[in-house]
Design a protein around this motif. Structure first.
Motif, mmCIF file in Angstrom:
data_model
loop_
_atom_site.group_PDB
_atom_site.id
_atom_site.type_symbol
_atom_site.label_atom_id
_atom_site.label_comp_id
_atom_site.label_asym_id
_atom_site.label_seq_id
_atom_site.Cartn_x
_atom_site.Cartn_y
_atom_site.Cartn_z
ATOM 1 N N LYS A 44 -14.482 -5.582 4.552
ATOM 2 C CA LYS A 44 -13.232 -5.379 3.824
ATOM 3 C C LYS A 44 -12.515 -4.116 4.317
ATOM 4 O O LYS A 44 -13.062 -3.301 5.062
ATOM 5 N N SER A 45 -11.290 -3.953 3.850
ATOM 6 C CA SER A 45 -10.505 -2.769 4.195
ATOM 7 C C SER A 45 -11.151 -1.501 3.652
ATOM 8 O O SER A 45 -11.667 -1.473 2.532
ATOM 9 N N ALA A 47 -7.246 -7.516 -7.666
ATOM 10 C CA ALA A 47 -7.247 -8.049 -6.303
ATOM 11 C C ALA A 47 -7.404 -9.563 -6.325
ATOM 12 O O ALA A 47 -6.731 -10.292 -5.579
ATOM 13 N N ASP A 65 -9.652 -8.696 1.220
ATOM 14 C CA ASP A 65 -9.575 -7.409 1.916
ATOM 15 C C ASP A 65 -9.717 -6.199 0.995
ATOM 16 O O ASP A 65 -10.161 -5.134 1.449
ATOM 17 N N TYR A 66 -9.330 -6.324 -0.270
ATOM 18 C CA TYR A 66 -9.264 -5.161 -1.151
ATOM 19 C C TYR A 66 -10.002 -5.421 -2.462
ATOM 20 O O TYR A 66 -10.389 -6.539 -2.770
ATOM 21 N N THR A 116 -9.624 -2.721 -10.098
ATOM 22 C CA THR A 116 -9.925 -2.830 -8.663
ATOM 23 C C THR A 116 -10.090 -4.298 -8.252
ATOM 24 O O THR A 116 -9.138 -4.930 -7.825
ATOM 25 N N ASP A 141 -6.798 1.660 4.430
ATOM 26 C CA ASP A 141 -7.103 0.977 5.691
ATOM 27 C C ASP A 141 -7.707 1.950 6.706
ATOM 28 O O ASP A 141 -7.386 1.909 7.904
ATOM 29 N N THR A 170 -10.279 1.049 2.027
ATOM 30 C CA THR A 170 -9.298 1.617 1.106
ATOM 31 C C THR A 170 -10.078 2.147 -0.084
ATOM 32 O O THR A 170 -10.548 1.373 -0.923
ATOM 33 N N GLN A 184 0.867 -1.183 0.000
ATOM 34 C CA GLN A 184 0.000 0.000 0.000
ATOM 35 C C GLN A 184 0.903 1.232 0.000
ATOM 36 O O GLN A 184 2.042 1.176 0.465
#
Length: 436
Positions: A387-388, A371, A379-380, A367, A412, A390, A162
């Motif tokens: 999920k995160s 992932a 998570d992303y 996106t 995050d 972000t 990240q």
């Protein structure tokens, strides 16, 4: 006099605006945050108008219609983003971001190792979180990247990071996710003056590379069965994950025959997961890619056709062809000024949206699709509860260079600064010339 001049110089330096430096990484989220009123682009093709997006301690607690949000809003720091757009943070695969600063200055380039076979090389430990380029990329919505080594036949291992961190240890999202193999190119006679002997010499050199590569993979496969407590061979242990599916083999190849040859080679030697990177001839072998369940990281969408007989818009419409064929794919940015130009990832997707993809399919290609291919979709990649957090907020369409205007961004759940060296210079010279 010299001391006075030095003190004056130091004073001028200390007065330089902090905005000219890389912004300090943001602290962890301390209070629940609620974004209200924007149009939410989930990343999986779903669009929700008048949405609410809530997150706490870096994780999404709600992402949906505002009418369905039932918790007490008083418990949240509420931000009105009505009329704006919320997107997942973009993910940039196959990049030298953080490994290269100024391509013309060798001392700032740390993307390749000496030698042809370097499976134990780790791009992660060379990743530079203080790069001036990182903040310029974040400003356009790119929040995660796959730092990827270059050079040789086996370049080494990539890692996913990240883009707002103090050091590479803080930045890492997934360490050593895969191994990168530059498939030895087919020997073609492109120079009419080249004689048969020279052509044969190049072919022998290629066959030697392929034999060395096969031996390396065979040794790595056999190494896994060695007894515990043995002296570790770093080159071979780095490749063990290729045979149990815990690591992906990223096969860099463009020509159709090279892609087929490389995929079959890897499968024959027991490699479980193969992803083709580049793949500009993928439109010629859609059935092959589908049948072999090979994912594609597509490069050079903004490029001229490879051959005089190809359609003029072949690179632009290739993502749409992969989508229609049901092949797993995502987009990267690989071309001229590869590192600095990676901030244009969103506009690569925007071009694809004009040649066969819908806007939401194009968004997914930068996106959720990367992932999934990179193994971080738990998570992303999409904005779903659990999920995160972000994400980015833009006043206009993120994929359109005319309207892309990121006003807020979170990694995050951490709200970081969107300032960078370029925005500082913009504001500096706007003031000089009296512009608003």
């Amino acid at each position: 006099m010299r001391i006075s001049a030095l003190l004056v110089s130091l004073g001028l330096l200390s007065a330089s605006p902090l905005l000219a430096q890389v912004p300090t990484p943001a602290p962890a989220q301390t209070r629940p945050l609620l974004l209200l009123g924007a149009t939410l682009h989930v990343g999986n093709g779903t669009v929700i108008p008048d949405a609410a997006v809530a997150f706490d301690k870096g994780r999404l607690t709600y992402a949906g219609a505002q009418a369905g949000f039932t918790p007490d809003k008083a418990a949240y720091e509420v931000v009105d983003v009505k009329g704006q757009q919320i997107y997942p943070g973009l993910i940039l695969p196959n990049t030298t971001l953080g490994l290269t600063e100024v391509e013309a200055i060798r001392a700032t380039v740390d993307e390749a190792e000496v030698g042809a076979m370097n499976p134990n090389v780790r791009a992660l430990i060379a990743y530079n979180t203080d790069s001036d380029i990182l903040p310029t990329v974040r400003t356009n919505g790119v929040l995660l990247a796959q730092a990827t080594p270059r050079g040789g036949v086996v370049s080494g291992q990539s890692s996913i990071v990240q883009l707002d961190a103090w050091n590479w240890q803080d930045a890492v999202v997934k360490a050593d996710d895969g191994l990168h193999l530059n498939w030895p190119p087919l020997i073609l006679k492109l120079n009419p003056a080249e004689d048969a002997a020279a052509l044969e010499k190049r072919e022998k050199a290629r066959q030697s590379q392929l034999r060395d590569l096969e031996q390396l993979l065979a040794e790595a496969s056999a190494y896994r069965s060695q007894p515990a407590g043995r002296r570790e061979n770093l080159r071979l242990s780095a490749m063990a994950g290729l045979f149990d599916g815990s690591k992906t083999l990223f096969l860099h190849a463009d020509y159709g025959k090279e892609i087929i040859e490389g995929v079959r080679f890897a499968r024959r030697l027991g490699v479980q997961k193969v992803t083709v990177v580049g793949a500009r001839d993928a439109w010629m072998m859609l059935d092959f890619l589908k049948q072999n369940d090979v994912a594609v990281v597509l490069s050079r969408v903004h490029a001229l056709p490879r051959r005089a007989g190809d359609d003029y818009d072949q690179p632009y419409k290739l993502p749409g062809m992969l989508q229609a064929a049901g092949i797993r794919y995502c987009l990267d940015y690989e071309g001229g000024m590869e590192t600095a130009g990676s901030r244009n990832l969103a506009f690569i997707a925007g071009t694809a949206a004009g040649y066969g993809l819908t806007k939401e399919q194009a968004l997914t290609a930068v996106t959720l699709s990367p992932a999934r291919i990179l193994g971080i979709d738990k998570d992303y990649g999409s904005l779903e509860a659990g999920k995160s957090a972000t994400l980015v907020v833009s006043t206009g369409d993120l994929l359109d260079m005319r309207t892309n205007n990121v006003t807020r961004a979170f990694i995050d759940g951490r709200a970081f600064s969107l300032d960078n060296k370029q925005t500082y210079l913009r504001d500096k010279f706007k003031g000089k010339y009296g512009q608003k």
